[in-house]
Design an enzyme around this catalytic site. Sequence first.
Site, mmCIF file in Angstrom:
data_model
loop_
_atom_site.group_PDB
_atom_site.id
_atom_site.type_symbol
_atom_site.label_atom_id
_atom_site.label_comp_id
_atom_site.label_asym_id
_atom_site.label_seq_id
_atom_site.Cartn_x
_atom_site.Cartn_y
_atom_site.Cartn_z
ATOM 1 N N ARG A 39 -2.381 -37.742 -12.343
ATOM 2 C CA ARG A 39 -3.607 -38.334 -12.792
ATOM 3 C C ARG A 39 -4.476 -38.824 -11.640
ATOM 4 O O ARG A 39 -5.664 -39.025 -11.807
ATOM 5 C CB ARG A 39 -3.266 -39.503 -13.714
ATOM 6 N N GLY A 40 -3.873 -38.991 -10.492
ATOM 7 C CA GLY A 40 -4.545 -39.669 -9.379
ATOM 8 C C GLY A 40 -5.824 -39.045 -8.879
ATOM 9 O O GLY A 40 -6.658 -39.720 -8.292
ATOM 10 N N GLU A 83 -5.761 -32.628 -4.548
ATOM 11 C CA GLU A 83 -4.748 -33.695 -4.625
ATOM 12 C C GLU A 83 -5.400 -35.006 -4.231
ATOM 13 O O GLU A 83 -6.276 -35.027 -3.357
ATOM 14 C CB GLU A 83 -3.644 -33.421 -3.599
ATOM 15 N N ASP A 84 -4.937 -36.083 -4.829
ATOM 16 C CA ASP A 84 -5.400 -37.398 -4.403
ATOM 17 C C ASP A 84 -4.800 -37.757 -3.040
ATOM 18 O O ASP A 84 -5.503 -38.094 -2.107
ATOM 19 C CB ASP A 84 -5.038 -38.466 -5.451
ATOM 20 N N ASP A 115 1.710 -37.257 0.566
ATOM 21 C CA ASP A 115 2.633 -38.219 1.171
ATOM 22 C C ASP A 115 3.687 -37.406 1.932
ATOM 23 O O ASP A 115 3.475 -37.028 3.086
ATOM 24 C CB ASP A 115 3.209 -39.069 0.025
ATOM 25 N N LYS A 159 -0.769 -39.184 4.350
ATOM 26 C CA LYS A 159 0.022 -40.051 5.231
ATOM 27 C C LYS A 159 0.776 -39.142 6.198
ATOM 28 O O LYS A 159 1.922 -38.756 5.932
ATOM 29 C CB LYS A 159 1.020 -40.874 4.411
ATOM 30 N N VAL A 169 -1.295 -47.174 -1.152
ATOM 31 C CA VAL A 169 -2.735 -47.351 -1.360
ATOM 32 C C VAL A 169 -3.093 -47.203 -2.837
ATOM 33 O O VAL A 169 -2.436 -46.478 -3.580
ATOM 34 C CB VAL A 169 -3.578 -46.383 -0.502
ATOM 35 N N ASP A 182 -3.077 -45.494 -8.336
ATOM 36 C CA ASP A 182 -2.570 -46.678 -9.039
ATOM 37 C C ASP A 182 -1.433 -47.377 -8.302
ATOM 38 O O ASP A 182 -0.789 -46.805 -7.416
ATOM 39 C CB ASP A 182 -2.043 -46.281 -10.420
HETATM 40 P P1 5GP Z 1 4.363 -36.197 -2.076
HETATM 41 O O1 5GP Z 1 4.997 -35.122 -2.904
HETATM 42 O O2 5GP Z 1 3.340 -35.692 -1.104
HETATM 43 O O3 5GP Z 1 5.414 -37.047 -1.391
HETATM 44 O O4 5GP Z 1 3.719 -37.219 -3.057
HETATM 45 C C1 5GP Z 1 2.512 -37.075 -3.622
HETATM 46 C C2 5GP Z 1 2.408 -38.039 -4.787
HETATM 47 O O5 5GP Z 1 3.037 -39.319 -4.523
HETATM 48 C C3 5GP Z 1 0.967 -38.358 -5.027
HETATM 49 O O6 5GP Z 1 0.357 -37.390 -5.869
HETATM 50 C C4 5GP Z 1 1.056 -39.746 -5.660
HETATM 51 O O7 5GP Z 1 1.299 -39.613 -7.044
HETATM 52 C C5 5GP Z 1 2.271 -40.392 -5.048
HETATM 53 N N1 5GP Z 1 1.952 -41.307 -3.930
HETATM 54 C C6 5GP Z 1 2.420 -41.238 -2.675
HETATM 55 N N2 5GP Z 1 1.946 -42.248 -1.917
HETATM 56 C C7 5GP Z 1 1.142 -42.981 -2.727
HETATM 57 C C8 5GP Z 1 0.346 -44.171 -2.525
HETATM 58 O O8 5GP Z 1 0.251 -44.764 -1.450
HETATM 59 N N3 5GP Z 1 -0.344 -44.621 -3.607
HETATM 60 C C9 5GP Z 1 -0.281 -44.012 -4.834
HETATM 61 N N4 5GP Z 1 -0.989 -44.549 -5.817
HETATM 62 N N5 5GP Z 1 0.447 -42.893 -5.047
HETATM 63 C C10 5GP Z 1 1.152 -42.373 -4.013
#
Ligand code: 5GP
Length: 178
Positions: A44-45, A100-101, A104, A132, A154, A160
């Site tokens: 949803r982000g 993507e929002d 990470d 990040k 964040v 959220d």
């Molecule tokens: P990844 O697969 O890259 O580790 O994670 C991506 C997802 O982790 C994002 O779409 C989000 O849902 C969540 N996420 C990771 N870090 C943050 C953060 O700092 N804030 C929020 N709200 N969501 C995060």
Amino acid sequence: MTQPYEIDELISAKSIAARIEELCAEIRTEFSGTDKLVVVGLLRGSFVFIADLVRELDLPIEVDFLEASSYGDSTQSSREVRILKDLRGAIEGRDVLVVEDIVDTGHTLKYLIGMLESHNPASVKTCALVRKAERAEVDVHVDYLGFDIPDKWVVGYGLDYAEQNRTLPYIGVVAPND
Ligand code: 5GP
């Protein structure tokens, strides 16, 4: 009820808007010749980001959405991504821009790229508002990146914390109250 944490502004609404203008100028240059672009937002982000992005983009596009689970258990070892909501439209032969929002560890975006590529699109490009970089666990290329940010949780601008704070106009870092 007051929330048990404070939010320190990291990226202002004005900076986000300015960066989106720049990203859209780049995206427009790449896709102005195509009438096939499908912009796929990750729920949803990304709902706020994609809304601003596609309006600034001002190209003939289609918009679709995917929802992926955050990892079922949050252990570092099992980075399993599951699709909770699939695309509505077919993307075979289409140019796709995934939005993507936040990137990470990169596992979600990497999984989604693989999943989208299995549908034989003409191309898949990636766009993320924030990343990040120091948390990266997999190599995933972001073609259009808003900002690199530090390793902090964040919120705001769609993001959220326990389903709160998505409607903040800026991106902020969650900080516990003293
Ligand atoms: P990844 O697969 O890259 O580790 O994670 C991506 C997802 O982790 C994002 O779409 C989000 O849902 C969540 N996420 C990771 N870090 C943050 C953060 O700092 N804030 C929020 N709200 N969501 C995060």
